[in-house]
Motif scaffolding. Structure first.
Motif, PDB file in Angstrom:
ATOM      1  N   TRP A 134      -2.995  -2.231   1.616  1.00 54.63           N
ATOM      2  CA  TRP A 134      -2.265  -3.313   2.255  1.00 54.63           C
ATOM      3  C   TRP A 134      -2.890  -3.718   3.576  1.00 54.63           C
ATOM      4  CZ3 TRP A 134       2.397  -6.093   1.313  1.00 54.63           C
ATOM      5  CH2 TRP A 134       2.786  -6.014  -0.029  1.00 54.63           C
ATOM      6  N   ARG A 135      -2.720  -4.998   3.915  1.00 54.16           N
ATOM      7  CA  ARG A 135      -3.351  -5.570   5.098  1.00 54.16           C
ATOM      8  C   ARG A 135      -2.291  -6.164   6.026  1.00 54.16           C
ATOM      9  NH1 ARG A 135      -7.346  -8.819   1.045  1.00 54.16           N
ATOM     10  NH2 ARG A 135      -9.044  -7.297   0.849  1.00 54.16           N
ATOM     11  N   VAL A 136      -1.323  -5.360   6.384  1.00 50.66           N
ATOM     12  CA  VAL A 136      -0.226  -5.858   7.221  1.00 50.66           C
ATOM     13  C   VAL A 136       0.029  -4.972   8.437  1.00 50.66           C
ATOM     14  CG1 VAL A 136       0.913  -7.015   5.283  1.00 50.66           C
ATOM     15  CG2 VAL A 136       1.514  -4.650   5.838  1.00 50.66           C
ATOM     16  N   ASP A 137      -0.874  -4.073   8.752  1.00 47.00           N
ATOM     17  CA  ASP A 137      -0.645  -3.148   9.859  1.00 47.00           C
ATOM     18  C   ASP A 137      -0.383  -3.866  11.180  1.00 47.00           C
ATOM     19  OD1 ASP A 137      -0.999  -1.108   8.080  1.00 47.00           O
ATOM     20  OD2 ASP A 137      -2.988  -0.517   8.799  1.00 47.00           O
ATOM     21  N   HIS A 138      -0.991  -5.039  11.327  1.00 53.12           N
ATOM     22  CA  HIS A 138      -0.868  -5.770  12.593  1.00 53.12           C
ATOM     23  C   HIS A 138       0.362  -6.661  12.667  1.00 53.12           C
ATOM     24  CE1 HIS A 138      -2.785  -8.471   9.738  1.00 53.12           C
ATOM     25  NE2 HIS A 138      -2.426  -9.482  10.497  1.00 53.12           N
ATOM     26  N   PRO A 140       3.628  -6.273  12.898  1.00 54.47           N
ATOM     27  CA  PRO A 140       4.644  -6.049  13.939  1.00 54.47           C
ATOM     28  C   PRO A 140       4.199  -6.491  15.335  1.00 54.47           C
ATOM     29  CG  PRO A 140       4.510  -4.155  12.490  1.00 54.47           C
ATOM     30  CD  PRO A 140       3.342  -5.035  12.145  1.00 54.47           C
ATOM     31  N   GLN A 141       2.893  -6.634  15.541  1.00 58.33           N
ATOM     32  CA  GLN A 141       2.387  -7.053  16.856  1.00 58.33           C
ATOM     33  C   GLN A 141       2.347  -8.581  17.017  1.00 58.33           C
ATOM     34  OE1 GLN A 141       0.654  -4.135  15.319  1.00 58.33           O
ATOM     35  NE2 GLN A 141       2.308  -3.251  16.561  1.00 58.33           N
ATOM     36  N   VAL A 142       2.646  -9.306  15.956  1.00 52.66           N
ATOM     37  CA  VAL A 142       2.689 -10.770  16.045  1.00 52.66           C
ATOM     38  C   VAL A 142       4.019 -11.159  16.690  1.00 52.66           C
ATOM     39  CG1 VAL A 142       2.667 -12.947  14.779  1.00 52.66           C
ATOM     40  CG2 VAL A 142       1.217 -11.053  14.012  1.00 52.66           C
ATOM     41  N   GLN A 143       3.953 -11.664  17.896  1.00 51.98           N
ATOM     42  CA  GLN A 143       5.165 -11.957  18.660  1.00 51.98           C
ATOM     43  C   GLN A 143       5.634 -13.406  18.550  1.00 51.98           C
ATOM     44  OE1 GLN A 143       6.904  -9.395  20.253  1.00 51.98           O
ATOM     45  NE2 GLN A 143       5.392  -8.240  19.058  1.00 51.98           N
ATOM     46  N   CYS A 144       4.850 -14.256  17.928  1.00 48.49           N
ATOM     47  CA  CYS A 144       5.234 -15.662  17.763  1.00 48.49           C
ATOM     48  C   CYS A 144       5.770 -15.886  16.347  1.00 48.49           C
ATOM     49  CB  CYS A 144       4.035 -16.575  18.029  1.00 48.49           C
ATOM     50  SG  CYS A 144       2.620 -16.252  16.947  1.00 48.49           S
ATOM     51  N   PRO A 145       6.394 -17.030  16.073  1.00 53.78           N
ATOM     52  CA  PRO A 145       6.871 -17.326  14.714  1.00 53.78           C
ATOM     53  C   PRO A 145       5.714 -17.311  13.717  1.00 53.78           C
ATOM     54  CG  PRO A 145       7.826 -18.858  16.280  1.00 53.78           C
ATOM     55  CD  PRO A 145       6.766 -18.099  17.030  1.00 53.78           C
ATOM     56  N   PRO A 155      -1.938 -12.785  -7.310  1.00 51.22           N
ATOM     57  CA  PRO A 155      -2.290 -11.379  -7.505  1.00 51.22           C
ATOM     58  C   PRO A 155      -2.582 -10.650  -6.197  1.00 51.22           C
ATOM     59  CG  PRO A 155      -4.164 -12.764  -8.052  1.00 51.22           C
ATOM     60  CD  PRO A 155      -2.999 -13.690  -7.813  1.00 51.22           C
ATOM     61  N   PHE A 156      -2.662 -11.397  -5.097  1.00 52.97           N
ATOM     62  CA  PHE A 156      -2.894 -10.773  -3.792  1.00 52.97           C
ATOM     63  C   PHE A 156      -1.590 -10.314  -3.128  1.00 52.97           C
ATOM     64  CE2 PHE A 156      -6.778 -13.072  -4.471  1.00 52.97           C
ATOM     65  CZ  PHE A 156      -7.754 -12.402  -3.768  1.00 52.97           C
ATOM     66  N   GLY A 157      -0.455 -10.520  -3.792  1.00 48.64           N
ATOM     67  CA  GLY A 157       0.821 -10.100  -3.230  1.00 48.64           C
ATOM     68  C   GLY A 157       1.976 -10.822  -3.885  1.00 48.64           C
ATOM     69  N   LYS A 158       2.813 -10.079  -4.615  1.00 44.90           N
ATOM     70  CA  LYS A 158       3.944 -10.673  -5.327  1.00 44.90           C
ATOM     71  C   LYS A 158       5.261 -10.223  -4.710  1.00 44.90           C
ATOM     72  CE  LYS A 158       1.417 -11.122  -9.678  1.00 44.90           C
ATOM     73  NZ  LYS A 158       1.375 -10.828 -11.127  1.00 44.90           N
ATOM     74  N   ALA A 159       6.323 -10.950  -5.069  1.00 44.63           N
ATOM     75  CA  ALA A 159       7.622 -10.742  -4.437  1.00 44.63           C
ATOM     76  C   ALA A 159       8.117  -9.316  -4.567  1.00 44.63           C
ATOM     77  CB  ALA A 159       8.642 -11.714  -5.029  1.00 44.63           C
ATOM     78  N   GLU A 160       7.990  -8.726  -5.757  1.00 44.44           N
ATOM     79  CA  GLU A 160       8.511  -7.381  -5.945  1.00 44.44           C
ATOM     80  C   GLU A 160       7.765  -6.350  -5.102  1.00 44.44           C
ATOM     81  OE1 GLU A 160       5.892  -8.436  -9.585  1.00 44.44           O
ATOM     82  OE2 GLU A 160       7.393  -9.400  -8.288  1.00 44.44           O
ATOM     83  N   GLU A 161       6.482  -6.603  -4.858  1.00 47.75           N
ATOM     84  CA  GLU A 161       5.711  -5.701  -4.009  1.00 47.75           C
ATOM     85  C   GLU A 161       6.158  -5.797  -2.552  1.00 47.75           C
ATOM     86  OE1 GLU A 161       1.495  -5.885  -6.499  1.00 47.75           O
ATOM     87  OE2 GLU A 161       1.856  -7.292  -4.846  1.00 47.75           O
ATOM     88  N   LEU A 162       6.436  -7.027  -2.115  1.00 45.62           N
ATOM     89  CA  LEU A 162       6.824  -7.226  -0.726  1.00 45.62           C
ATOM     90  C   LEU A 162       8.218  -6.690  -0.441  1.00 45.62           C
ATOM     91  CD1 LEU A 162       4.282  -8.990  -0.829  1.00 45.62           C
ATOM     92  CD2 LEU A 162       5.461 -10.619   0.663  1.00 45.62           C
ATOM     93  N   GLU A 163       9.091  -6.746  -1.446  1.00 44.35           N
ATOM     94  CA  GLU A 163      10.448  -6.228  -1.261  1.00 44.35           C
ATOM     95  C   GLU A 163      10.419  -4.741  -0.925  1.00 44.35           C
ATOM     96  OE1 GLU A 163      12.700  -7.095  -4.723  1.00 44.35           O
ATOM     97  OE2 GLU A 163      12.762  -9.259  -4.368  1.00 44.35           O
ATOM     98  N   GLU A 164       9.477  -4.018  -1.525  1.00 38.80           N
ATOM     99  CA  GLU A 164       9.369  -2.581  -1.307  1.00 38.80           C
ATOM    100  C   GLU A 164       8.818  -2.246   0.073  1.00 38.80           C
ATOM    101  OE1 GLU A 164       6.884  -1.243  -4.443  1.00 38.80           O
ATOM    102  OE2 GLU A 164       8.325  -1.710  -6.048  1.00 38.80           O
ATOM    103  N   ARG A 165       8.163  -3.218   0.720  1.00 41.50           N
ATOM    104  CA  ARG A 165       7.503  -2.939   1.992  1.00 41.50           C
ATOM    105  C   ARG A 165       8.020  -3.853   3.105  1.00 41.50           C
ATOM    106  NH1 ARG A 165       2.108  -0.341   0.021  1.00 41.50           N
ATOM    107  NH2 ARG A 165       1.855   0.053   2.251  1.00 41.50           N
ATOM    108  N   GLU A 168       7.496  -3.287   6.888  1.00 42.10           N
ATOM    109  CA  GLU A 168       6.142  -3.415   7.421  1.00 42.10           C
ATOM    110  C   GLU A 168       5.780  -4.850   7.778  1.00 42.10           C
ATOM    111  OE1 GLU A 168       3.177  -1.373   4.972  1.00 42.10           O
ATOM    112  OE2 GLU A 168       4.833  -0.389   3.929  1.00 42.10           O
ATOM    113  N   LEU A 169       6.605  -5.806   7.395  1.00 39.22           N
ATOM    114  CA  LEU A 169       6.257  -7.212   7.552  1.00 39.22           C
ATOM    115  C   LEU A 169       6.634  -7.795   8.908  1.00 39.22           C
ATOM    116  CD1 LEU A 169       7.255  -8.519   4.003  1.00 39.22           C
ATOM    117  CD2 LEU A 169       5.060  -7.596   4.796  1.00 39.22           C
ATOM    118  N   GLY A 170       7.268  -6.984   9.770  1.00 39.08           N
ATOM    119  CA  GLY A 170       7.633  -7.492  11.083  1.00 39.08           C
ATOM    120  C   GLY A 170       8.629  -8.629  10.957  1.00 39.08           C
TER     121      GLY A 170
END
Length: 217
Positions: A134-138, A140-145, A155-165, A168-170
């Motif tokens: 996954w490529r979302v480590d940063h 939480p550091q995004v402070q703007c909208p 295939p780079f990211g589907k809804a069911e995958e994002l629901e589980e994480r 991590e999405l800030g």
């Protein structure tokens, strides 16, 4: 560096979106052309630019892999500074991009760059078939909208995958484009076209920007 600007930019923009291309296609690819035109119709001034490796490819026709992240971010940051000098301090500047370009925009924002928001079109949450990378480590550091427009078949990211994480999405918002793949191309039987989904993405972008500038709108 050649910058590609839409009509809204030329006529005193009230908001600018600095838009980067994806890993494999240039700033004037069919997708980027359609997206820039749709955003322009929504009143969002767009400026497109190319990373160094893509500029070299344009010069000699040889395909190259993307530059390393520090080079990409340095190019993005330098272009942002150029646009800020052109439009002044009073015009909001958002950053965004297609796939890799959107990822670089979010990393730039996470580093504390002076931007008003981020919009990603088809975010590469992970390489296809590798949901463990996954490529979302940063995020939480995004402070703007921050808004991500994602096809439900991407295939780079589907809804069911994002629901589980979700944790991590800030604070990023995600809008799903029904039936779209990584390039927002729906299945033929859906009765919709790629341009239909691109135009929807543009409308959602404008709405998100308006809500961010006037909370509760």
């Amino acid at each position: 560096m050649k910058l590609i600007k839409t009509n809204c930019y030329v006529t005193s923009p009230d908001v600018v979106l600095l838009l980067a291309h994806g890993a494999g296609a240039p700033a004037d690819s069919d997708f980027m052309e359609q997206l820039a035109a749709a955003l322009d119709e929504e009143g969002v001034a767009v400026v497109r630019f190319e990373f160094p490796y893509m500029q070299k490819r344009r010069e000699d026709g040889r395909k190259r892999p993307p530059d390393r992240q520090p080079v990409l971010i340095d190019c993005f940051s330098g272009t942002l500074a150029q646009i800020r000098e052109e439009v002044g301090e009073s015009v909001p500047i958002w950053v965004g991009g297609k796939s890799m370009g959107g990822r670089m925009a979010s990393i730039l924002a996470s580093s504390g760059a002076s931007v008003d928001g981020v919009v990603c079109y088809g975010y590469p949450f992970h390489p296809p078939g590798k949901p463990d990378k996954w490529r979302v480590d940063h995020f939480p550091q995004v402070q703007c909208p921050m808004l991500i427009l994602q096809g439900t078949r991407d295939p780079f990211g589907k809804a069911e995958e994002l629901e589980e994480r979700q944790p991590e999405l800030g604070g990023c918002s995600i809008t799903w484009l029904d039936g779209g793949n990584h390039d927002f191309q729906p299945l033929a039987r859906s009765g919709r076209s790629q341009n239909d989904l691109i135009r929807k993405a543009a409308r959602q972008t404008r709405l998100f920007i308006r809500q961010a500038r006037v909370p509760g709108l």
